[in-house]
Design a protein around this motif. Structure first.
Motif: not given
Length: 566
Positions: A77-106
């Motif tokens: 489920q984290y991988r789905i978000i990581a692969q399908a989200c847009d730039l705006r969402t990914l940046t927002g997750l990176a700037r959210s303190k509690e975000s799970d690291p699995r949201f971010f692909l290598r």
């Protein structure tokens, strides 16, 4: 149920599927499953993705917040978000303190180096590909060093009799002890300067600079100085919104998200600056090189009601100047530049906790005690020049739009005075003047410093820098600055609090110097409080309960009382 069927059903629920030709047998088979029901949690991920692309900004922000609070999903489920989200969402997750690291692909695999090439050579080629005309003297200087000199000669050029330790004071060093330097560092110094020019950022990106810098970043995980300069370049490039998609696609957001969680304040703050420049959803301000937000570094629902700005002094820095007081040590020793040796940065760890409604900014600029050791020998910046440069950067960061307090140490206080006087001459800067509620001066030499007397009369420093010369008691510019500001501050009814050292500072093993005496720290208005510390420690409280911090906190709260209550 096959993955294809699953995707079609979810897309239909999201309302994003495209009508398909009915004649195609394969899609007819998938459509036969369109009535299959899935568990609610299976579709929740896709519904959040849909929400994150909503035309309603509030809905998008809510979606990112809900994603960041998800800690019990399956890996896929984290991988789905990581692969399908847009730039705006990914940046927002990176700037959210509690975000799970699995949201971010290598990051994607880096292209191989050219045959018979090295990182050093590719850095040189990248630098050589940038425009070399219409550059200021310092960009030319660093570019020339990086392109024309070998590692050995570069190191030799940085050698000499006078060197400076992490405490910001000079110590004697023999000519035989040559500081280490590398071509990579000089290339990065030059690229930092080039990246301040938007058209040069385009060239850096077009010539594979993002991938090359990423390779260098991963290779030098044990070298904070190299990583810091790479982050400075990336932060400058992120000021250009048309490069955001390229920066994200190159995999940098995953690296930045990890760096944001670092225990090292410099690493986290450099990453926070870059991500803030990428986050156009919640950040309207732009943070140029040398302007760092200590709080809040993540997205927050806490309304920010006022700003507190920290301006360091001669040989200081945005982070080390404001650390806790070091344990007693022999100041003749070299203080390590390794950031793991630094103590806590009290504005970030204490002030942010005591006053969460503040935006806390720390500024960094280059200074030198001697032209012998200046980073750029072509650069001789006066207080007037630096004040205009910093004023421009601070306005770009939105400083002046909220009520504000200035906190300064040593020469930084002279810069604050000059900035306010310069701002008062420009109608577009009226808000900055009107929103200034108070100023804290830590051992600011309003009437000159003994350091200048030693450097000029005793020649302890070879070729004293322009900054040091401007601190001499007989400097006309210093007297004019003091007279003009005192009249201006009285007219504007600024609240002022000043601290001054009472103990001498040991410079190496040769000189014991009272850098700023009591009479020089007296602005002429506000409280002046002597403290039994030396010049370096006047802005470094020993503990949170120490008088220095508690009196500073009380002043900030009192000066901003009405603004923080509203």
């Amino acid at each position: 149920m096959s993955l294809a069927v699953y995707c079609v059903i979810c897309c239909r629920r999201m309302g994003t599927s495209t009508p398909l030709p009915k004649s195609h047998t394969y899609w007819r088979e998938i459509n036969a499953f369109s009535t299959v029901e899935m568990e609610d949690h299976e579709c929740a991920v896709w519904l959040l993705l849909r929400k994150s692309r909503s035309g309603d900004r509030a809905a998008r922000l809510q979606a990112v917040q809900e994603m960041s609070e998800a800690h019990h999903w399956h890996d896929y489920q984290y991988r789905i978000i990581a692969q399908a989200c847009d730039l705006r969402t990914l940046t927002g997750l990176a700037r959210s303190k509690e975000s799970d690291p699995r949201f971010f692909l290598r990051p994607p695999p880096l292209p191989p180096l050219k045959e018979d090439s090295s990182i050093e050579e590719e850095l040189r080629q990248l630098l050589a590909s940038l425009p070399q005309t219409e550059l200021d003297a310092c960009i030319q200087y660093f570019t020339s060093l990086a392109l024309s000199e070998s590692s050995q000669s570069l190191a030799a050029q940085k050698g000499g009799l006078w060197c400076f330790g992490g405490n910001g004071l000079p110590y004697a060093e023999s000519f035989g002890e040559v500081p280490s330097a590398t071509v990579e560092m000089f290339c990065l110094e030059a690229l930092v300067k080039h990246s301040e020019i938007p058209t040069h950022c385009d060239k850096i990106e077009a010539n594979g600079g993002l991938q090359l810098l990423q390779r260098l970043y991963q290779l030098h995980k044990d070298c904070p100085n190299i990583q810091r300069n790479i982050m400075r370049i990336l932060g400058n490039m992120a000021l250009n919104e048309h490069l955001h998609s390229t920066i994200v696609r190159s995999g940098w957001v995953s690296i930045l998200a990890e760096a944001m969680k670092s225990q090292h304040i410099m690493e986290a703050s450099h990453a926070a600056r870059t991500l803030a420049n990428l986050d156009r959803e919640t950040v309207q301000d732009k943070y140029q090189d040398g302007v760092y937000v200590l709080h809040p570094q993540y997205r927050t629902s806490q309304p920010i009601k006022a700003d507190v700005l920290f301006i360091h002094g001669l040989m200081g820095a945005a982070f080390k100047t404001w650390r806790q007081q070091d344990s007693d040590q022999d100041l003749t020793e070299k203080v390590s530049e390794d950031e793991t040796k630094y103590t806590t940065c009290w504005p970030k760890s204490w002030l942010a906790r005591d006053c969460p409604a503040l935006r806390i900014i720390s500024v960094e600029y280059d200074t030198s005690l001697s032209d012998w050791r200046t980073r750029c020998p072509m650069e001789r910046k006066s207080i007037a020049f630096r004040s205009n440069e910093l004023l421009r950067k601070l306005r770009a960061a939105g400083v002046g739009d909220r009520p504000m307090i200035w906190v300064s140490h040593s020469m930084g206080g002279l810069l604050v005075k000059k900035m306010l006087l310069e701002a008062s001459k420009k109608p577009e800067m009226n808000t900055l003047i009107n929103n200034t509620r108070g100023i804290i001066f830590y051992s600011v030499p309003h009437h000159g410093s003994h350091l200048a007397e030693y450097s000029v009369n005793i020649r302890y420093l070879l070729f004293p820098s322009l900054e040091v010369k401007e601190l001499s008691k007989d400097c006309p510019a210093l007297k004019t600055l003091q007279d003009d500001f005192l009249e201006f501050a009285k007219d504007k009814h600024f609240q002022v609090l000043s601290f001054v050292e009472t103990l001498p500072t040991y410079i190496g093993s040769m000189i014991k110097l009272h850098v700023v005496p009591l009479e020089s720290a007296d602005l002429g208005i506000g409280d002046l409080i002597p403290v039994d510390v030396n010049h370096l420690n006047i802005c470094k409280p020993k503990t949170k309960d120490a008088f220095l911090y508690q009196r500073t906190l009380q002043f900030i709260r009192d000066a901003l009382a009405e603004d923080l209550e509203n």
